[in-house]
Enzyme design. Structure first.
Site, PDB file in Angstrom:
ATOM      1  N   ASP A   8       0.862  -1.176   0.000  1.00 21.51           N
ATOM      2  CA  ASP A   8       0.000   0.000   0.000  1.00 21.51           C
ATOM      3  C   ASP A   8       0.903   1.232   0.000  1.00 21.51           C
ATOM      4  O   ASP A   8       2.125   1.109  -0.153  1.00 21.51           O
ATOM      5  CB  ASP A   8      -0.970  -0.019   1.186  1.00 21.51           C
ATOM      6  CG  ASP A   8      -0.306   0.220   2.536  1.00 21.51           C
ATOM      7  OD1 ASP A   8       0.942   0.285   2.617  1.00 21.51           O
ATOM      8  OD2 ASP A   8      -1.041   0.339   3.528  1.00 21.51           O
ATOM      9  N   HIS A   9       0.308   2.387   0.167  1.00 23.00           N
ATOM     10  CA  HIS A   9       1.074   3.633   0.148  1.00 23.00           C
ATOM     11  C   HIS A   9       2.179   3.663   1.197  1.00 23.00           C
ATOM     12  O   HIS A   9       3.239   4.219   0.963  1.00 23.00           O
ATOM     13  CB  HIS A   9       0.139   4.834   0.326  1.00 23.00           C
ATOM     14  CG  HIS A   9      -0.710   4.736   1.554  1.00 23.00           C
ATOM     15  ND1 HIS A   9      -1.852   3.941   1.604  1.00 23.00           N
ATOM     16  CD2 HIS A   9      -0.592   5.298   2.768  1.00 23.00           C
ATOM     17  CE1 HIS A   9      -2.396   4.040   2.804  1.00 23.00           C
ATOM     18  NE2 HIS A   9      -1.652   4.849   3.533  1.00 23.00           N
ATOM     19  N   CYS A  65       3.243  -3.026   4.070  1.00 22.43           N
ATOM     20  CA  CYS A  65       2.401  -1.899   4.448  1.00 22.43           C
ATOM     21  C   CYS A  65       3.106  -1.238   5.626  1.00 22.43           C
ATOM     22  O   CYS A  65       4.223  -1.628   5.971  1.00 22.43           O
ATOM     23  CB  CYS A  65       0.967  -2.316   4.766  1.00 22.43           C
ATOM     24  SG  CYS A  65       0.715  -3.325   6.243  1.00 22.43           S
ATOM     25  N   THR A  67       2.716  -1.322   8.891  1.00 22.39           N
ATOM     26  CA  THR A  67       3.051  -2.251   9.983  1.00 22.39           C
ATOM     27  C   THR A  67       3.400  -3.645   9.487  1.00 22.39           C
ATOM     28  O   THR A  67       4.034  -4.410  10.209  1.00 22.39           O
ATOM     29  CB  THR A  67       1.873  -2.395  10.970  1.00 22.39           C
ATOM     30  OG1 THR A  67       0.777  -3.006  10.282  1.00 22.39           O
ATOM     31  CG2 THR A  67       1.476  -1.050  11.566  1.00 22.39           C
ATOM     32  N   HIS A  98      10.980 -23.753   8.946  1.00 22.57           N
ATOM     33  CA  HIS A  98      10.002 -24.515   9.723  1.00 22.57           C
ATOM     34  C   HIS A  98       8.573 -24.424   9.202  1.00 22.57           C
ATOM     35  O   HIS A  98       7.792 -25.347   9.421  1.00 22.57           O
ATOM     36  CB  HIS A  98      10.024 -24.068  11.182  1.00 22.57           C
ATOM     37  CG  HIS A  98      11.270 -24.477  11.891  1.00 22.57           C
ATOM     38  ND1 HIS A  98      11.446 -24.290  13.246  1.00 22.57           N
ATOM     39  CD2 HIS A  98      12.417 -25.047  11.452  1.00 22.57           C
ATOM     40  CE1 HIS A  98      12.650 -24.733  13.600  1.00 22.57           C
ATOM     41  NE2 HIS A  98      13.251 -25.194  12.524  1.00 22.57           N
ATOM     42  N   HIS A 133       8.684 -30.848  10.355  1.00 20.30           N
ATOM     43  CA  HIS A 133       8.023 -29.588  10.022  1.00 20.30           C
ATOM     44  C   HIS A 133       7.001 -29.772   8.916  1.00 20.30           C
ATOM     45  O   HIS A 133       5.990 -29.069   8.881  1.00 20.30           O
ATOM     46  CB  HIS A 133       9.058 -28.527   9.642  1.00 20.30           C
ATOM     47  CG  HIS A 133      10.070 -28.309  10.711  1.00 20.30           C
ATOM     48  ND1 HIS A 133       9.752 -27.779  11.946  1.00 20.30           N
ATOM     49  CD2 HIS A 133      11.399 -28.584  10.746  1.00 20.30           C
ATOM     50  CE1 HIS A 133      10.844 -27.723  12.692  1.00 20.30           C
ATOM     51  NE2 HIS A 133      11.856 -28.210  11.985  1.00 20.30           N
TER      52      HIS A 133
END
Length: 148
Positions: A8-9, A65, A67, A98, A133
């Site tokens: 995103d921006h 993004c 975060t 894993h 795994h």
């Protein structure tokens, strides 16, 4: 390796750095947007990149993004995607070893260019260990089909 990219921006500037890195490393990529710092909605671009990985057009994906959280959640809504939001190189390594993660999410507001570039290098060069795994990844993916 062909890589799906989406942002995103808030992730646009860092995505441009990652594109230069991918080119330097000899990888190809498909950019699913966004194309500027104008406000936009991360689910649109995270899902588009994830669909390209899920349908096999791209081998792995990288989404960004501010975060890294919202775009990773969006990518994970696409069947077959294991998108890991990582903040350092060890997480990028371990999610490949894993979890056989096929997408990496980075928080551009929290991760500097140097760290992000190193995380991408590690994510793209680390192989899945398989073994015990593989059983866990199979169980994780079975949850998409209503198991568990």
């Amino acid at each position: 390796m062909n890589i799906a990219l989406g942002c995103d921006h808030g992730g646009y500037a860092l995505k441009q750095d990652i594109i230069r890195l991918l080119e330097k490393l000899g990888h190809t990529y498909e950019d699913f947007g966004c194309d500027s710092t104008d406000s936009c909605d991360y689910p649109d671009f995270g899902a588009a990149a994830a669909r390209a990985v899920a349908d096999g057009r791209c081998e792995r994906g990288i989404v960004l993004c501010t975060t890294g959280i919202g775009i990773s959640i969006s990518a994970n809504k696409i069947r077959g995607i294991r998108c890991a939001h990582c903040a350092d190189c060890l997480e990028a390594e371990m999610t490949r070893r894993h979890n056989d993660a096929n997408m990496l999410a980075i928080g551009a507001g929290f991760t500097g260019r140097s760290m992000a570039e190193r995380m991408v290098e590690v994510f793209l060069s680390t192989e899945f260990e398989g073994g015990r795994h593989a059983r866990r990844v199979e169980k994780m993916m079975a949850l998409e089909n209503g198991a568990g």
